[in-house]
Design a protein around this motif. Structure first.
Motif, PDB file in Angstrom:
ATOM      1  N   UNK B  83       1.130  -1.267  -0.142  1.00  0.00           N
ATOM      2  CA  UNK B  83       0.091  -0.352  -0.019  1.00  0.00           C
ATOM      3  C   UNK B  83       1.179   1.154  -0.037  1.00  0.00           C
ATOM      4  N   UNK B  84       0.635   2.104  -0.921  1.00  0.00           N
ATOM      5  CA  UNK B  84       1.611   3.869  -0.494  1.00  0.00           C
ATOM      6  C   UNK B  84       0.282   4.639  -1.156  1.00  0.00           C
ATOM      7  N   UNK B  85       0.649   5.352  -0.753  1.00  0.00           N
ATOM      8  CA  UNK B  85       0.599   7.457  -1.487  1.00  0.00           C
ATOM      9  C   UNK B  85       1.451   7.327  -2.005  1.00  0.00           C
ATOM     10  N   UNK B  86       0.822   8.110  -3.443  1.00  0.00           N
ATOM     11  CA  UNK B  86       1.013   8.810  -4.237  1.00  0.00           C
ATOM     12  C   UNK B  86       1.093  10.425  -4.146  1.00  0.00           C
ATOM     13  N   UNK B  87       1.871  11.352  -4.887  1.00  0.00           N
ATOM     14  CA  UNK B  87       1.955  12.217  -4.774  1.00  0.00           C
ATOM     15  C   UNK B  87       1.831  13.417  -3.631  1.00  0.00           C
ATOM     16  N   UNK B  88       2.401  15.158  -3.793  1.00  0.00           N
ATOM     17  CA  UNK B  88       2.064  15.991  -3.093  1.00  0.00           C
ATOM     18  C   UNK B  88       3.076  15.607  -2.758  1.00  0.00           C
ATOM     19  N   UNK B  89       3.116  15.698  -0.247  1.00  0.00           N
ATOM     20  CA  UNK B  89       4.498  15.695   0.214  1.00  0.00           C
ATOM     21  C   UNK B  89       4.785  14.128  -0.036  1.00  0.00           C
ATOM     22  N   UNK B  90       4.094  13.710  -0.238  1.00  0.00           N
ATOM     23  CA  UNK B  90       4.574  11.703   0.179  1.00  0.00           C
ATOM     24  C   UNK B  90       5.348  11.192  -1.613  1.00  0.00           C
ATOM     25  N   UNK B  91       5.263  12.246  -2.945  1.00  0.00           N
ATOM     26  CA  UNK B  91       5.204  11.841  -3.911  1.00  0.00           C
ATOM     27  C   UNK B  91       6.190  13.365  -4.587  1.00  0.00           C
ATOM     28  N   UNK B  92       7.118  14.203  -3.994  1.00  0.00           N
ATOM     29  CA  UNK B  92       6.768  15.789  -4.509  1.00  0.00           C
ATOM     30  C   UNK B  92       7.537  15.403  -6.297  1.00  0.00           C
ATOM     31  N   UNK B  93       8.523  13.975  -6.251  1.00  0.00           N
ATOM     32  CA  UNK B  93       8.434  14.842  -8.431  1.00  0.00           C
ATOM     33  C   UNK B  93       7.733  13.926  -8.420  1.00  0.00           C
ATOM     34  N   UNK B  94       6.197  13.480  -8.007  1.00  0.00           N
ATOM     35  CA  UNK B  94       5.932  12.966  -9.357  1.00  0.00           C
ATOM     36  C   UNK B  94       5.195  13.662 -10.355  1.00  0.00           C
ATOM     37  N   UNK B  95       4.934  15.381 -10.348  1.00  0.00           N
ATOM     38  CA  UNK B  95       4.606  16.119 -11.397  1.00  0.00           C
ATOM     39  C   UNK B  95       5.589  16.251 -12.491  1.00  0.00           C
ATOM     40  N   UNK B  96       6.975  16.414 -11.649  1.00  0.00           N
ATOM     41  CA  UNK B  96       7.916  17.318 -12.933  1.00  0.00           C
ATOM     42  C   UNK B  96       7.978  15.339 -13.319  1.00  0.00           C
ATOM     43  N   UNK B  97       7.936  14.131 -12.745  1.00  0.00           N
ATOM     44  CA  UNK B  97       8.097  12.851 -13.547  1.00  0.00           C
ATOM     45  C   UNK B  97       7.307  12.296 -14.983  1.00  0.00           C
ATOM     46  N   UNK B  98       5.922  12.545 -13.879  1.00  0.00           N
ATOM     47  CA  UNK B  98       5.086  12.760 -14.868  1.00  0.00           C
ATOM     48  C   UNK B  98       5.085  13.527 -16.212  1.00  0.00           C
ATOM     49  N   UNK B  99       5.737  14.710 -16.813  1.00  0.00           N
ATOM     50  CA  UNK B  99       6.074  15.790 -17.446  1.00  0.00           C
ATOM     51  C   UNK B  99       6.855  15.427 -18.039  1.00  0.00           C
ATOM     52  N   UNK B 100       7.900  14.907 -17.721  1.00  0.00           N
ATOM     53  CA  UNK B 100       9.001  14.128 -18.383  1.00  0.00           C
ATOM     54  C   UNK B 100       8.750  12.628 -19.311  1.00  0.00           C
ATOM     55  N   UNK B 101       7.198  12.679 -18.359  1.00  0.00           N
ATOM     56  CA  UNK B 101       7.174  10.791 -19.344  1.00  0.00           C
ATOM     57  C   UNK B 101       6.508  11.090 -19.946  1.00  0.00           C
ATOM     58  N   UNK B 102       5.456  12.479 -20.403  1.00  0.00           N
ATOM     59  CA  UNK B 102       4.847  12.829 -21.443  1.00  0.00           C
ATOM     60  C   UNK B 102       3.459  12.064 -20.785  1.00  0.00           C
ATOM     61  N   UNK B 103       3.009  11.888 -19.474  1.00  0.00           N
ATOM     62  CA  UNK B 103       1.426  11.741 -18.805  1.00  0.00           C
ATOM     63  C   UNK B 103       1.355  12.707 -17.976  1.00  0.00           C
ATOM     64  N   UNK B 104      -0.433  12.209 -17.640  1.00  0.00           N
ATOM     65  CA  UNK B 104      -0.345  13.229 -16.237  1.00  0.00           C
ATOM     66  C   UNK B 104       0.107  12.580 -14.780  1.00  0.00           C
ATOM     67  N   UNK B 105       0.204  12.745 -13.912  1.00  0.00           N
ATOM     68  CA  UNK B 105       0.071  12.309 -12.814  1.00  0.00           C
ATOM     69  C   UNK B 105      -0.793  11.231 -12.946  1.00  0.00           C
ATOM     70  N   UNK B 106      -1.765  11.241 -12.450  1.00  0.00           N
ATOM     71  CA  UNK B 106      -3.221   9.712 -12.399  1.00  0.00           C
ATOM     72  C   UNK B 106      -3.065   9.213 -13.276  1.00  0.00           C
TER      73      UNK B 106
END
Lengths: 322, 205
Positions: B83-106
């Motif tokens: 079980x894991x939580x994604x994004x926000x404080x738990x995943x501070x690089x999620x947004x940028x990582x998704x952008x680099x991968x060419x997709x939305x964080x969701x």
């Protein structure tokens, strides 16, 4: 075995940890560092001076030693670096054992030579073994005293021995090898470096950088930049000389992480790692190439027969403790 | 098979990591560990380091050949749902990582949660799993500047791997989420919860 408090820590020193000579090498596949005394020869000698088996737990003290109040009379053994130890103001040199009384103060002053000193107490320090040894794993936060360095306010316990040797005397000293060139073998990634890199490693004079720690001795000197800086992560033996993109080598010591992704140009043989561990920041390191046969003959730990080609002088001392 | 110092040998079986290579490496490590005279084995991305004391090289080589001849599907593993939580404080690089991968964080989270990863090896730090099997679009380089402190439980991506930091340490991987599942207990046997060949899925909470 029974144990009782032996030291109250008044000041921890720069980095004072509980260590012993046994390693966690077989737990490398769980990501665990080998760990253990960086100069196991001196740790073993300190133990012999205190009347212990070689692998009893001791204090490893780095550059600046601690201040300890003795809580019960016992015998101490000191080996390795000379960090200016005194007992109630009286100097004690490495290679000596000393009887101390309840209430005595063991402190350390100015460093004279070497980087790591080992203080053994009769019976050996009592901390719970974790993954096969009592050594402290600082990165993992386990082993030794709560997985961390010793600090002011800590109380250390030692096993009680029925007849603690209330003797004091000298029993030779291990050669710290401060001027010895360290023997190396070529590493598996030598082809990833420019043609002259291995020769440069051998010819140059390297200096130990202040950022060095129990994980690795960082060396400053000519550029050794590999042609490829990133390789798939690979298991790394202690002693491996890896070179990151900045071209400055790091010789891995016992607390190194067991896998890494920088190319390895060479490896320091196990018998010479204690000599590296005794170099302080600013000290010079030189390397010389050796052969597999010589490397396999060279001993990492002292034998029971006391003198050998590795610089042990125990046999020359007159019949043990005097 | 190459010498790595006077007490170790490095057996490299591939140039690049893959799920298949990971299973072969794990099988090789498991087989060599049982040999007399082998003090330690450290499986890694494409190789196994074997620390030896008194074992003949040809004995080791023969055992390695035998292990590598076995089908990669042999051996046992366990399934783990973490079980894991994604994004926000738990995943501070999620947004940028998704952008680099060419997709939305969701989309990134959905993609990761629908992927069954394989534990290739445990390295870097006590209990840190290198997970392989990510979709190629999530293979992104590590951060240019490593963090001084990555919180314990951080789920991270770098260089085509997923990993989980069992304990707070410095680190350069991209932090996308966080789990509270314990991964390392030095008093347990074995101390690491995950083992090479195990399969891991993330459950989004």
């Amino acid at each position: 075995m029974r144990s009782a408090p032996i030291f109250e820590v008044m000041a921890g020193g720069l980095l004072t940890t509980v260590q012993e000579t046994r390693s966690r090498a077989r737990f490398g596949r769980y990501g665990v560092a080998a760990g253990g005394a960086l100069d196991p020869r001196s740790a073993a000698l300190a133990n012999r001076l205190a009347g212990n088996p070689d692998d009893a737990a001791v204090l490893e003290m780095t550059l600046t030693g601690p201040v300890l109040r003795v809580l019960r009379s016992t015998t101490l053994g000191l080996a390795g670096a000379d960090l200016g130890m005194t007992v109630d103001g009286r100097p004690v040199a490495p290679g000596w054992s000393v009887a101390v009384r309840t209430g005595a103060t063991v402190s350390f002053g100015e460093r004279r030579c070497g980087a790591r000193a080992y203080l053994a107490v009769a019976g050996g320090l009592d901390v719970a073994p974790v993954l096969g040894t009592r050594s402290t794993d600082l990165a993992g936060g386990f082993g030794g005293l709560a997985g961390r360095a010793v600090r002011a306010g800590d109380v250390l316990a030692a096993f009680t021995v029925p007849d603690a040797p209330a003797r004091a005397g000298r029993w030779g000293a291990a050669d710290l090898g401060l001027n010895r060139p360290l023997r190396i073998l070529p590493g598996p990634h030598r082809p990833l470096f420019p043609a002259g890199a291995f020769l440069t490693l051998l010819k140059a004079e390297w200096q130990v950088a202040p950022e060095s720690n129990r994980m690795g001795a960082r060396l400053v000197g000519p550029q050794l930049a590999p042609r490829r800086a990133d390789i798939p992560s690979v298991g790394l033996p202690v002693g491996a000389i890896q070179v990151p993109g900045d071209g400055q080598p790091i010789a891995l010591l016992a607390d190194r992480q067991p896998t890494g992704g920088y190319p390895v140009l060479a490896i320091v043989i196990a018998a010479d790692l204690p000599y590296l561990a005794q170099r302080a920041p600013g000290d010079v390191v030189r390397f010389m190439r050796t052969t597999l046969e010589e490397a396999r003959r060279a001993k990492a730990l002292p034998g029971t027969v006391a003198t050998d080609e590795e610089g042990w002088t125990l046999a020359r001392a007159t019949g043990g403790l005097t | 098979m190459r010498l790595f110092g006077e007490r170790a040998l490095l057996i490299e079986i591939a140039r690049r990591p893959s799920v298949r290579v990971a299973l072969r490496v794990a099988g090789l490590a498991a087989a060599l560990e049982r040999l007399a005279g082998v003090e330690a084995v450290v499986p890694a991305a494409t190789s196994v380091l074997v620390e030896v004391n008194g074992v003949e090289e040809h004995v080791l080589a023969a055992a390695a050949r035998a292990a590598l001849a076995k089908p990669v599907t042999s051996g046992t593993w366990r399934e783990h749902a973490l079980a894991a939580r994604f994004g926000g404080e738990d995943g501070p690089d999620l947004e940028e990582t998704a952008r680099l991968a060419g997709m939305s964080p969701e989309t990134l989270i959905d993609l990761l949660a629908s992927t069954r990863l394989t534990v290739a090896f445990i390295g870097f730090a006590p209990g840190f799993p290198y997970l392989i099997g990510l979709p190629r679009c999530l293979a992104l380089p590590r951060l240019a500047t490593p963090r001084v402190r990555v919180p314990a439980g951080s789920v991270a991506l770098a260089d085509g791997w997923a990993g989980i930091y069992p304990r707070a340490t410095p680190g350069g991987w991209r932090l996308i989420g966080r789990t509270d599942e314990p991964l390392f207990d030095p008093t347990a046997d074995p101390p690491a919860r995950l083992a090479p060949r195990d399969r891991v899925r993330f459950i989004v909470t």
